[in-house]
Write an enzyme that holds these catalytic residues in place. Structure first.
Site, PDB file in Angstrom:
ATOM      1  N   HIS A 105       0.606  -1.334  -0.095  1.00 47.78           N
ATOM      2  CA  HIS A 105      -0.156   0.008  -0.025  1.00 47.78           C
ATOM      3  C   HIS A 105       0.807   1.158   0.113  1.00 47.78           C
ATOM      4  O   HIS A 105       0.568   2.324   0.781  1.00 47.78           O
ATOM      5  CB  HIS A 105      -0.770   0.033   1.206  1.00 47.78           C
ATOM      6  CG  HIS A 105      -1.959  -1.185   1.229  1.00 47.78           C
ATOM      7  ND1 HIS A 105      -2.560  -1.647  -0.128  1.00 47.78           N
ATOM      8  CD2 HIS A 105      -2.633  -1.646   2.250  1.00 47.78           C
ATOM      9  CE1 HIS A 105      -3.389  -2.467   0.181  1.00 47.78           C
ATOM     10  NE2 HIS A 105      -3.653  -2.645   1.520  1.00 47.78           N
ATOM     11  N   HIS A 178     -10.297   0.689   0.197  1.00 42.94           N
ATOM     12  CA  HIS A 178     -10.240  -0.438   1.189  1.00 42.94           C
ATOM     13  C   HIS A 178     -11.142  -0.603   2.195  1.00 42.94           C
ATOM     14  O   HIS A 178     -10.924  -0.709   3.210  1.00 42.94           O
ATOM     15  CB  HIS A 178      -8.868  -0.306   1.894  1.00 42.94           C
ATOM     16  CG  HIS A 178      -7.936  -1.431   2.209  1.00 42.94           C
ATOM     17  ND1 HIS A 178      -8.679  -2.219   3.164  1.00 42.94           N
ATOM     18  CD2 HIS A 178      -6.925  -2.047   1.835  1.00 42.94           C
ATOM     19  CE1 HIS A 178      -7.715  -3.093   3.417  1.00 42.94           C
ATOM     20  NE2 HIS A 178      -6.663  -3.272   2.499  1.00 42.94           N
ATOM     21  N   GLU A 314     -11.467  -5.135  -2.987  1.00 41.91           N
ATOM     22  CA  GLU A 314     -10.636  -4.016  -3.340  1.00 41.91           C
ATOM     23  C   GLU A 314     -10.137  -3.991  -4.951  1.00 41.91           C
ATOM     24  O   GLU A 314      -9.519  -4.974  -5.256  1.00 41.91           O
ATOM     25  CB  GLU A 314      -9.443  -4.067  -2.800  1.00 41.91           C
ATOM     26  CG  GLU A 314      -9.318  -4.123  -1.192  1.00 41.91           C
ATOM     27  CD  GLU A 314      -8.139  -4.527  -0.475  1.00 41.91           C
ATOM     28  OE1 GLU A 314      -7.056  -4.189  -1.032  1.00 41.91           O
ATOM     29  OE2 GLU A 314      -8.283  -5.481   0.463  1.00 41.91           O
TER      30      GLU A 314
HETATM   31  C1  GLA Z   1      -3.880  -5.243   3.542  1.00 46.53           C
HETATM   32  C2  GLA Z   1      -4.361  -5.689   2.075  1.00 46.53           C
HETATM   33  C3  GLA Z   1      -5.306  -7.078   2.566  1.00 46.53           C
HETATM   34  C4  GLA Z   1      -4.580  -7.762   3.522  1.00 46.53           C
HETATM   35  C5  GLA Z   1      -4.112  -7.254   4.703  1.00 46.53           C
HETATM   36  C6  GLA Z   1      -3.461  -8.126   5.670  1.00 46.53           C
HETATM   37  O1  GLA Z   1      -4.821  -4.475   4.209  1.00 46.53           O
HETATM   38  O2  GLA Z   1      -4.973  -5.065   1.395  1.00 46.53           O
HETATM   39  O3  GLA Z   1      -5.610  -7.700   1.502  1.00 46.53           O
HETATM   40  O4  GLA Z   1      -3.607  -8.613   3.045  1.00 46.53           O
HETATM   41  O5  GLA Z   1      -3.386  -6.289   4.409  1.00 46.53           O
HETATM   42  O6  GLA Z   1      -3.250  -7.703   6.932  1.00 46.53           O
END
Ligand code: GLA
Length: 347
Positions: A105, A178, A314
């Protein structure tokens, strides 16, 4: 109809607002210029109730400190990039290694969900547009860039999220939302008895650390098969290696697209409330995350949140697509503007 109120000040003193976008059926999306986050989403039920179907917080300070990404706009690169580096036009770029040597991210502290965006209310369209400028090299990504995220609520029960991006250099653009949905209400406990359908015959197989191998196995005959509706609880904890790796669903599905445009790719049905959510997008992938790692903590209205109390769908380019030539490219630039739409529709 759109109304605006204060949502507090950031820790460095910036004023933040909460924009309420309502439709004529009593639906209401509350979005904030902090992180272009969807804070509340009230959906009317057939029985005349209104349920807030997304997990979140009452206070801005919780959004500043939380690592859960509730409701967040993730960018410029959502999901994972292997080794936290990539090469575009012969130049290698290094970004933050914030998860097992990989990038998750973009940046959990300074990413798009942690900064204040500019906001514009579009009364004629019943939408709010957030915009963000990024200088060449910000968060390690190339290009002087401008991004917009527009939240629009229609009288058809849709929350449309429209993303645009422009850059003076080729760069990675792969934004997502998200939100953690619980269609029985954010405070109703586990969402595992809700039913999920994803129109995908394949998914991106992963190694430990959730980086795709490049293989796209068929879902048929495995617990990954959600081409027909299944309760999340039915197979989420199966002893299937891919699911064990992530303690439940946390995989990018390869959407079996029928057009180049925005089309229906997923559907979720509540266990009790009767609310159905359809997901539409023009993107090639959708990460289904079953909330396997939600920490036990307090959310909106004192609600107690824990594992599996919300699920994420997502929409995105595939994880690590920037390093996998066979995956559709998330590179956009002077000759290729970024423009994508995802719709969460409630019926
Ligand atoms: C992020 C990702 C999710 C998941 C979490 C795990 O939020 O977007 O898909 O992998 O991490 O903690």
């Amino acid at each position: 109809m759109i109304t605006v109120k204060e949502f507090g000040k950031t820790k460095d003193g910036k004023e933040v607002s909460l924009y309420s976008i309502k439709n004529s059926m009593g639906m209401q999306a509350d979005v904030t210029d902090f992180g272009a986050i969807l804070v509340n989403l009230f959906v009317p039920t057939a029985g005349g109730d209104k349920l807030d179907v997304v997990l979140g917080y009452d206070k801005l300070s919780d959004y500043e400190t939380s690592g859960s990404c509730f409701g967040a706009t993730i960018g410029p690169s959502a999901n994972r990039i292997k080794g936290a580096k990539f090469t575009i036009n012969g130049t290698e770029y290094s970004i933050l290694a914030n998860e097992n040597g990989n990038n998750l991210h973009s940046d959990g502290e300074h990413g798009f969900h942690k900064v204040v965006w500019d906001a514009r209310v579009n009364d004629d369209e019943n939408s709010v547009t957030f915009s963000l400028k990024q200088e060449d090299g910000a968060l390690g990504f190339p290009g002087n860039r401008t991004f917009t995220v527009t939240y629009k609520v229609t009288d058809d029960g849709e929350v449309a999220i429209i993303y645009t991006g422009a850059s003076d250099k080729d760069t990675v653009m792969n934004l997502t939302n998200h939100s953690y949905f619980n269609l029985d209400g954010h405070d109703s406990g586990s969402m595992e008895e809700s039913t999920v359908m994803i129109k995908a015959d394949r998914y991106t197989e992963i190694v430990p650390g959730a980086i795709p191998t490049g293989n796209l196995p068929e879902v048929a005959g495995t617990p990954m098969d959600l081409t027909s509706p299944h309760k999340v609880s039915e197979h989420c904890d199966d002893a299937f290696e891919q699911l064990v790796l992530t303690s439940g669903y946390d995989h990018n599905y390869v959407i079996s697209k029928e057009t180049d445009g925005v089309e229906k790719v997923a559907e979720v049905m509540a266990a009790k409330s009767g609310i159905i959510m359809e997901v539409y997008t023009d993107l090639p992938g959708i990460q289904f995350y079953a909330g396997n790692f939600i920490d036990t903590h307090t959310g909106k209205g004192g609600a107690s949140y824990a594992r599996r109390m919300g699920l994420c769908l997502e929409t995105q380019y595939f994880p690590n697509a920037i390093n996998e030539p066979a995956f559709e490219s998330p590179v956009f630039g002077p000759n290729k503007p970024y423009n994508t739409t995802t719709i969460y529709k409630f019926i």
